[in-house]
Design an enzyme around this catalytic site. Structure first.
Site, PDB file in Angstrom:
ATOM      1  CE1 TYR A  52      -3.088  -2.856   0.492  1.00 58.85           C
ATOM      2  CE2 TYR A  52      -3.558  -2.127   2.758  1.00 58.85           C
ATOM      3  CZ  TYR A  52      -3.837  -3.086   1.545  1.00 58.85           C
ATOM      4  OH  TYR A  52      -4.744  -4.394   1.829  1.00 58.85           O
ATOM      5  CG  HIS A 110      -0.859  -8.523   0.507  1.00 60.56           C
ATOM      6  ND1 HIS A 110      -0.672  -7.325   0.489  1.00 60.56           N
ATOM      7  CD2 HIS A 110      -2.354  -8.627   0.596  1.00 60.56           C
ATOM      8  CE1 HIS A 110      -1.669  -6.267   0.213  1.00 60.56           C
ATOM      9  NE2 HIS A 110      -2.765  -7.165   0.250  1.00 60.56           N
TER      10      HIS A 110
END
Length: 280
Positions: A52, A110
């Site tokens: 991110y 992730h």
């Protein structure tokens, strides 16, 4: 106006608030202010990720907040390009340096990236990072039952959390059942399905009107009653606060079933199937 959020206990003893703040796209000074506002409203779980590119924003918001660090649950995630053991260890350290934190409360892989096939190495790095005090609780994101089975078989350590795509158009019933049977908490990403289609759905609007709530509140209450932790993303202080007013009403069994019945075989938002999807 601070809201008190119920907590759920993980298999390693850490407690997670049942609603957290998704921080994807929250960056820079505006992102810091949005996260500070969220903490002020009562959010204690902040979800970030290496990819991110906002771990520094989250860390800065934590430092500017009046809430002590030890009362917050800060989460981040390991990217696919760093799954080999040595790279994973360095990436975890880099995550901490970016946020200027001494530890993460929760750290996830992730995506499994099964074609690359190094996710067990990555999991071993998380296990060791927890032993070293860099992480309090370790979990995964987007892992299918086969991937989870392999982690446990090869390391003996069960993830505390699996963060998966979960919303009314993709209710993940079988995956959630697996989690429940194996003591893994389900965490929902994109709980509001990213867009106007779900928020304008006639069934959801009718249920919202019946309860005097917004459609977003109805959907987040559905997640809560499923036993899932949801992490809605919003930069708006008003919307952030609205998303926490979930605990003064309840959906009945029929309403829960009708919302779950909106699921679709092709309900994934971006066609990201963990069996084949590879994250960089």
């Amino acid at each position: 106006m601070e809201q008190i959020i119920p907590e759920i206990k993980l298999n390693d003893g850490l407690k997670l608030p049942v609603v957290g703040l998704g921080t994807y796209t929250l960056r820079g000074s505006e992102g810091v202010q949005s996260i500070v506002n969220a903490i002020r409203s009562g959010y204690r779980l902040l979800d970030s990720a290496y990819n991110y590119e906002n771990e520094g924003t989250v860390g800065e918001a934590v430092r500017r907040s009046a809430v002590p660090r030890e009362e917050l649950i800060i989460a981040s995630k390991l990217p696919g390009r760093y799954h080999t053991y040595d790279k994973a260890v360095k990436a975890i350290q880099e995550s901490l340096y970016r946020a200027q934190l001494d530890y993460y409360d929760l750290y996830l892989i992730h995506w499994p990236n099964p074609i690359q096939g190094h996710y067990v190495e990555a999991w071993q790095a998380l296990i060791d990072a927890k032993k070293w005090g860099l992480i309090r609780s370790i979990g995964v994101s987007n892992f299918l039952p086969d991937h989870l089975d392999r982690l446990v078989e090869e390391t003996g350590v069960t993830p505390s959390v699996n963060q998966i795509e979960l919303h009314p158009f993709f209710n993940q019933a079988e995956q959630r059942k697996y989690h429940e049977e194996h003591g893994i908490i389900t965490e929902s990403w994109s709980p509001l399905a990213h867009g106007n289609e779900v928020l304008n759905h006639e069934l959801l609007r009718q249920i919202a009107e019946r309860h005097g709530k917004s459609v977003s509140q109805i959907i987040l209450r559905w997640h809560y009653q499923l036993g899932a932790v949801s992490i809605p993303k919003s930069a708006s202080a008003a919307r952030q606060l609205e998303n926490l007013f979930l605990f003064d009403f309840a959906l009945d069994e029929g309403e829960m079933d009708r919302i779950s019945g909106l699921t679709r075989p092709d309900g994934r938002l971006r066609n990201q199937d963990p069996a084949v999807y590879e994250e960089f």
